[in-house]
Design a protein around this motif. Sequence first.
Motif, PDB file in Angstrom:
ATOM      1  N   ASN A   1      -7.544  -6.177  -8.370  1.00 34.63           N
ATOM      2  CA  ASN A   1      -7.461  -5.576  -7.459  1.00 34.63           C
ATOM      3  C   ASN A   1      -8.575  -5.185  -6.651  1.00 34.63           C
ATOM      4  O   ASN A   1      -9.003  -5.422  -5.238  1.00 34.63           O
TER       5      ASN A   1
ATOM      6  N   HIS B   1       0.783  -1.207  -0.098  1.00 31.45           N
ATOM      7  CA  HIS B   1      -0.045  -0.014  -0.006  1.00 31.45           C
ATOM      8  C   HIS B   1       0.955   1.390   0.098  1.00 31.45           C
ATOM      9  O   HIS B   1       0.543   2.176  -0.524  1.00 31.45           O
TER      10      HIS B   1
ATOM     11  N   CYS C   1     -13.569   2.601   0.235  1.00 32.18           N
ATOM     12  CA  CYS C   1     -12.767   2.693  -1.005  1.00 32.18           C
ATOM     13  C   CYS C   1     -12.903   2.027  -2.065  1.00 32.18           C
ATOM     14  O   CYS C   1     -12.830   2.431  -3.245  1.00 32.18           O
TER      15      CYS C   1
ATOM     16  N   PHE D   1      -9.763  -8.686  -5.183  1.00 34.59           N
ATOM     17  CA  PHE D   1      -8.842  -9.066  -3.942  1.00 34.59           C
ATOM     18  C   PHE D   1      -9.354  -8.216  -2.804  1.00 34.59           C
ATOM     19  O   PHE D   1      -9.747  -8.831  -1.772  1.00 34.59           O
ATOM     20  N   HIS D   2      -9.821  -6.926  -3.014  1.00 30.52           N
ATOM     21  CA  HIS D   2     -10.312  -6.098  -1.866  1.00 30.52           C
ATOM     22  C   HIS D   2     -11.824  -6.547  -1.336  1.00 30.52           C
ATOM     23  O   HIS D   2     -11.887  -6.496  -0.247  1.00 30.52           O
TER      24      HIS D   2
ATOM     25  N   SER E   1      -3.630  -8.106  -9.749  1.00 29.26           N
ATOM     26  CA  SER E   1      -3.508  -6.965  -9.272  1.00 29.26           C
ATOM     27  C   SER E   1      -1.865  -6.581  -9.364  1.00 29.26           C
ATOM     28  O   SER E   1      -1.446  -5.396  -9.872  1.00 29.26           O
TER      29      SER E   1
ATOM     30  N   SER F   1     -13.285   1.604   6.150  1.00 28.72           N
ATOM     31  CA  SER F   1     -12.557   2.244   5.030  1.00 28.72           C
ATOM     32  C   SER F   1     -12.443   1.519   3.769  1.00 28.72           C
ATOM     33  O   SER F   1     -12.325   2.108   2.738  1.00 28.72           O
TER      34      SER F   1
HETATM   35  C1  HEM Z   1      -8.367  -5.019   4.818  1.00 30.01           C
HETATM   36  C2  HEM Z   1      -7.391  -4.072   4.595  1.00 30.01           C
HETATM   37  C3  HEM Z   1      -6.596  -4.105   3.349  1.00 30.01           C
HETATM   38  C4  HEM Z   1      -5.515  -5.033   2.799  1.00 30.01           C
HETATM   39  C5  HEM Z   1      -5.271  -6.232   3.457  1.00 30.01           C
HETATM   40  C6  HEM Z   1      -5.045  -4.480   1.771  1.00 30.01           C
HETATM   41  C7  HEM Z   1      -4.215  -5.230   0.791  1.00 30.01           C
HETATM   42  C8  HEM Z   1      -3.799  -4.503  -0.311  1.00 30.01           C
HETATM   43  C9  HEM Z   1      -2.818  -5.120  -0.987  1.00 30.01           C
HETATM   44  C10 HEM Z   1      -1.679  -6.360  -0.616  1.00 30.01           C
HETATM   45  C11 HEM Z   1      -2.550  -4.364  -2.175  1.00 30.01           C
HETATM   46  C12 HEM Z   1      -1.397  -4.647  -3.169  1.00 30.01           C
HETATM   47  C13 HEM Z   1      -1.932  -4.989  -4.603  1.00 30.01           C
HETATM   48  C14 HEM Z   1      -1.764  -4.168  -5.513  1.00 30.01           C
HETATM   49  O1  HEM Z   1      -0.811  -3.271  -5.400  1.00 30.01           O
HETATM   50  O2  HEM Z   1      -2.526  -4.083  -6.412  1.00 30.01           O
HETATM   51  C15 HEM Z   1      -3.393  -3.391  -2.353  1.00 30.01           C
HETATM   52  C16 HEM Z   1      -3.579  -2.391  -3.028  1.00 30.01           C
HETATM   53  C17 HEM Z   1      -4.374  -1.236  -3.014  1.00 30.01           C
HETATM   54  N1  HEM Z   1      -5.125  -0.898  -2.197  1.00 30.01           N
HETATM   55 FE1  HEM Z   1      -5.407  -2.187  -0.300  1.00 30.01          FE
HETATM   56  N2  HEM Z   1      -5.798  -3.220   1.448  1.00 30.01           N
HETATM   57  C18 HEM Z   1      -6.497  -2.954   2.112  1.00 30.01           C
HETATM   58  C19 HEM Z   1      -7.609  -1.769   2.442  1.00 30.01           C
HETATM   59  C20 HEM Z   1      -7.472  -0.947   1.560  1.00 30.01           C
HETATM   60  C21 HEM Z   1      -8.414   0.452   1.526  1.00 30.01           C
HETATM   61  C22 HEM Z   1      -9.056   0.633   3.101  1.00 30.01           C
HETATM   62  C23 HEM Z   1      -7.965   0.984   0.445  1.00 30.01           C
HETATM   63  C24 HEM Z   1      -8.632   2.399   0.461  1.00 30.01           C
HETATM   64  C25 HEM Z   1      -8.201   3.612   0.796  1.00 30.01           C
HETATM   65  C26 HEM Z   1      -7.232   0.325  -0.264  1.00 30.01           C
HETATM   66  C27 HEM Z   1      -6.905   0.533  -1.576  1.00 30.01           C
HETATM   67  C28 HEM Z   1      -5.883   0.180  -2.308  1.00 30.01           C
HETATM   68  C29 HEM Z   1      -5.566   0.747  -3.545  1.00 30.01           C
HETATM   69  C30 HEM Z   1      -5.875   1.692  -4.307  1.00 30.01           C
HETATM   70  C31 HEM Z   1      -4.609  -0.252  -3.961  1.00 30.01           C
HETATM   71  C32 HEM Z   1      -4.003  -0.334  -5.401  1.00 30.01           C
HETATM   72  C33 HEM Z   1      -2.550   0.220  -5.425  1.00 30.01           C
HETATM   73  C34 HEM Z   1      -1.658   0.001  -6.655  1.00 30.01           C
HETATM   74  O3  HEM Z   1      -2.254   0.425  -7.647  1.00 30.01           O
HETATM   75  O4  HEM Z   1      -0.881  -0.613  -6.675  1.00 30.01           O
HETATM   76  N3  HEM Z   1      -6.782  -0.974   0.295  1.00 30.01           N
HETATM   77  N4  HEM Z   1      -4.132  -3.542  -1.038  1.00 30.01           N
END
Ligand code: HEM
Lengths: 349, 550
Positions: B180, A306, B108, B183-184, B470, B104
Motif C-alpha cells: 500500500n 478507498h 497521509c 503504491f501511494h 496491497s 493529502s
Molecule cells: C492520489 C490519490 C490516491 C489514490 C489514487 C489512491 C488509491 C488507493 C487505492 C486504489 C487503494 C486500494 C488499495 C488497498 O486497498 O490497499 C488505496 C488504499 C488506501 N489509501 Fe489511497 N489513494 C490516494 C490517496 C490517498 C490518501 C490521500 C490517503 C490518506 C488519507 C490514502 C489512504 C489510503 C489507505 C489508508 C488505504 C488502505 C485501505 C486498506 O487498508 O484497504 N490514500 N488507495
Amino acid sequence: MSALSDQLVSIATLVYLLAMISHAVEYALGNSRARAVAAPSRELVGAAVGGAAASGTVADARDAAGDVATAGALAAGGTVGGAESGAGAPGRAERTAWRAELGGRIAVGLTAVAAALHLAALVTRGLAADRMPWGNMYEFVLTVSFIGVAAWLTVLVKWPFLRRLGLFLTLVMVLLVATAELVLYTPIVPLVPALNSYWFIVHVSTIVFASGLFLLGAVPAAAYLMRAGYEDGKRSFPYTLAKRLPAAAGLERLTFVLHAFSFPIFTFAVIAGAIWAEAAWGRPWGWDPKETWAFISWVVYAGYLHARATPSVKRNVTAWLAIFGFLTVMMNLFGVNIFFEGLHSYGGL
Amino acid sequence: MTAVDDRPATPAEAPRRRGNPLLALLRNSWRQLTSMRTALVLLFLLAVAAIPGSVLPQRGVNPEDVRDFYTANPDLAPVLDRIGAFDAFSSVWFSAIYLLLFTSLIGCITPRLRDHVRALRARPPAVPKRLARLPQHAVVPAPEGGAAAVAEALRRRRWRVAVRGDEVSAEKGYLKETGNLIFHTSMVLVLVGVALGSWYGWQGNRLLVAGPDGVFCNTRQQYAEVKLGPRVGDDLPRFCMQLNEFDARFLPNGQASSFNAKVTVDEDGGPPRPAEFSVNSPLRLDGANVHLLGHGYAPVIRYTDRFGRSQTSAVPFLTTGDIGLTGEGLAAFPDANVDPETGERNQDLQMAFSGLYLPTAPQEPPFVRSEHPTEQNPLLELIAYRGNLGLDAGIPGSIYQLDQRQLRNGRLTEIGVKQLRIGESWTLDDGTTVEFRGTERYIVLAVRHDPGMMLLLVSSIGLVLGLMGSLFVRRRRVFVRLLPAGPGDPDSGSPTGGSSLVEVAGLPRTEHPGFAAEFAQLVAVIGGGGRPDVADTDQGAPARSREGAE
Ligand code: HEM
C-alpha cells in the motif's frame, strides 16, 4: 469463416436470451430453499464470530444455504417465505421449488452453451481476420462481454448459490451482444498500423479483461443495493425484486472481491496503453477523450476501494460508487466513440 | 467490517495546552486534509473535474477543434476560455484539486510509513489473555519441543514470530501495508515524473519531404511547432535527418497496412548512418525520439517565369482526412519574376498556386476526392494567382495558406484553374508555365524528449506491484499458548510435557475469507507435532470456522 462468426454471434444472442428466460422462470417460481438464505445466515455468523471479524461473508451465505435446510429455513420463512408459493399443499410447493431449481440449472447450462458459442464466434472472427479479435468496437464489445460471462461462470463454480444473479447478468449480456450485433457491426478488416503492436495487444486484452470483470462486479453491486433495501424492510418496486437474492452482506463482499481483483489489472492495462501511446504517438498520455475517461474510471474505482476501506462510509455509498464506475467504463466503451473524436476513434463506428 | 481503522494521519492528537489559535487552526486543517474522507472527496472531485476536458475541445489535443468551437459559439467561447476550459488539465481548478489530493496523500503516507517501519521492527504483540474470544480458536495436544517447536513451525511458514515464555505470537502479511505504501508513494513519483517531463522536456513537430532537399536538422527554427519546457535551454541535441524512402502499404479498400520510413541520420558529428522507423517503433536517438505521425504527398511543381527562370518546389499537400489521401496545399513563388539583370522585384508579379492533389482521381469529374491512397491515377488541380502575396520574400512553398486579405483587396488575382497529370504543363496568360513533375512522399514527425519517462516507467511498475501487494496480501495474527498439563490440575505445569495442551487462536486483521482454512491447517501442524498429515483430524471449534472456508 467470417460469416460463420456472424452466425455464431446471432445464435449466442438467442441462447443468452433463452438463458435469461429460464432465469426469469426460476425467479418467478421461487425456490423455497434459497429463500432461507438471507436473514439467518447473518445472525448465525454474527453470533458465532466475535465482534472483530467479518460478519456475513460470501462463504457464510453459502454455508447457510447448504446446511440450514430445516431449522434455518423455518426461522427465515417467518420473514421471507410462506406467502408466495400459495397456500397450497406442501407437495405442490415442493414441485414448484423443484421446477424453479430446474429452471435455474437450465439457465446456467444455457449460459454456458451461449458462452461457448460466443467464444467460438470470437475465435472464428480472429481466424478470419488473422489477428486478435479486438480491432474495432464491435469486436471489442463482444470480447468484453465474453470475459464477463466467463468470469461469471467461474464465480458460479465457486459460489453456486449466487445463481439468481444470472438474471441480471444474462440481461446485460443480451443487451451488449445484441447492441454489438445490431448497432456496431463492422466487416472484418486488418488492424491499421498504429494498432499493430505488442503493447496494443497487452493493453487491449487487459482492458477487455478488466472491463469484463467490472461488468460482472456491477451486477452484485446493484443486487446488493436492492437486497440491502429489502433487508431493511423496504417493499417498494425495485426492492421487491431482491426478495430471492442471496444475503446482502455476501453480495457486497462479492462486489469487493471482483473489484479488488480487476482494479490492478485495469491499472496495468492503462499503463500498458500509455507505453503503447508513447511508442505510437510520442506521448504516454495526452488527455484524448478515451484516455480521459479511462482516467475517470480509474479514479472512481480508486474511490470505491478507498470508500470501502473507510468504515465511516456507508456500504450503500460504496456500492453506488461501483455502479458509477461501471457507468464510466460503459461511457468509454460506447459514449466516447460515439460522441467525441480523438486519436482513438479508429472505432469504426 | 475491515479491521482497518479510519486512519486520520495523526491518531487522536489530543489538544494539548491552549496554544496559538492560528496554529490550532492549521493543525486542524491539516488533520482534516489528511483524513481518508477528504481523500475520498478529492478523488471524486478529480473524476468530475476531468469530464469537461473530454467534452470540450482541448488545445493540447486538437487546436483546430477549439478554433471551430470559437466560430460556432462566439459568445460562450471566450468565457469558457477565461476559466481555462480549453486547457482543462492545466487549468487552475484541475491543478488545485490534484495538488490538494497529493498534499493529502503525502500527509497521509508519511506517518503511515513511520508506523510501518516501526511495526516491521517491533515484535508481534503479546498473546492476549482470553484467546477464546478471538475469531479462530482451538485447543490441541502440544507438540514435542513446546514453544520453540511451535515457533519453528510458524517460522518455516514465513510467519514473523515472537516467543515470550510459553507463549508464541506470530504475524504475517506485512507486505499488505508495504504494498500500500509503495503504491501511494509511486503515485507521488508519477506526479514528479510528469513534472520533470514538463519542465525539462521539449517537443517539436514538422513535415519532412523525401530527398536531399528535405534534410532537416534539430534546431528550434526548423520546427513548424515547438514546445519547450521552461527549463530547457536553447540548445537541442544536434542531429540531422534525411528521408530516403517512405514505404506505405495499403489494402485494396484503402486502409493502411504498414508504414516504414528509411532515413539517414547523423548525430552530433557522427558519421551518417541509415535508420528506419515506423508508427509503433520510433527512432530513439540520443536525447530525442522521432515518431512517425502521418504522411502524404508533396507534388513537385516547377514554375518558369517571364524571364525564363525556373523554380521547383516539392510542396507537402496536407491531407484532408479522407482515406484516399486527398491533399490540399499551396505552392508560393514570392521570388518569381525578379528581373535577373536588374535584380528588381515586382511585388505584383509574385505567383502562387493553390491546389488539390488526388493520388487516385476518379475516372469522371468531379475531381474532389481521391479514391485510393496509392498513386494509381494522380491528378493535380491548380488554381493560379498572381499579385502581391503579402509577404516580402521567403522560401518557396513555405506557407500553407493564401493571405485572404490580399485577395479581397484585389492585390492578388486568380487567373485560372487547370487539372494536370504528371509531366503536363500549363501555360498561363502571360506566357509563363507551370509544370507538374511528379510527387515526393513526405512524413509528419514528432520529435520529443522527456526526461521524466524513466521515472514514470519505474513508478508505474511500483504502482502495479504495490497495488497487488496491497489488495491480495492479508494481514493476520496467530497466538499460541501452551497450557499446563492435565486439565484437572492447572498448576502443575510442565510446558514441554507430551501430554500438555496448546491453545491456538487466530485473528485476521483484514478481511480474509480463507483464514479459517489456513488456521485449521496451522492448528493441525501444531497439534500434529509438525506433521501436516493430520490436517483434518482436528478442526478446532467447528462453529467458529464458519467464518469462511473458501
Ligand atoms: C492520489 C490519490 C490516491 C489514490 C489514487 C489512491 C488509491 C488507493 C487505492 C486504489 C487503494 C486500494 C488499495 C488497498 O486497498 O490497499 C488505496 C488504499 C488506501 N489509501 Fe489511497 N489513494 C490516494 C490517496 C490517498 C490518501 C490521500 C490517503 C490518506 C488519507 C490514502 C489512504 C489510503 C489507505 C489508508 C488505504 C488502505 C485501505 C486498506 O487498508 O484497504 N490514500 N488507495
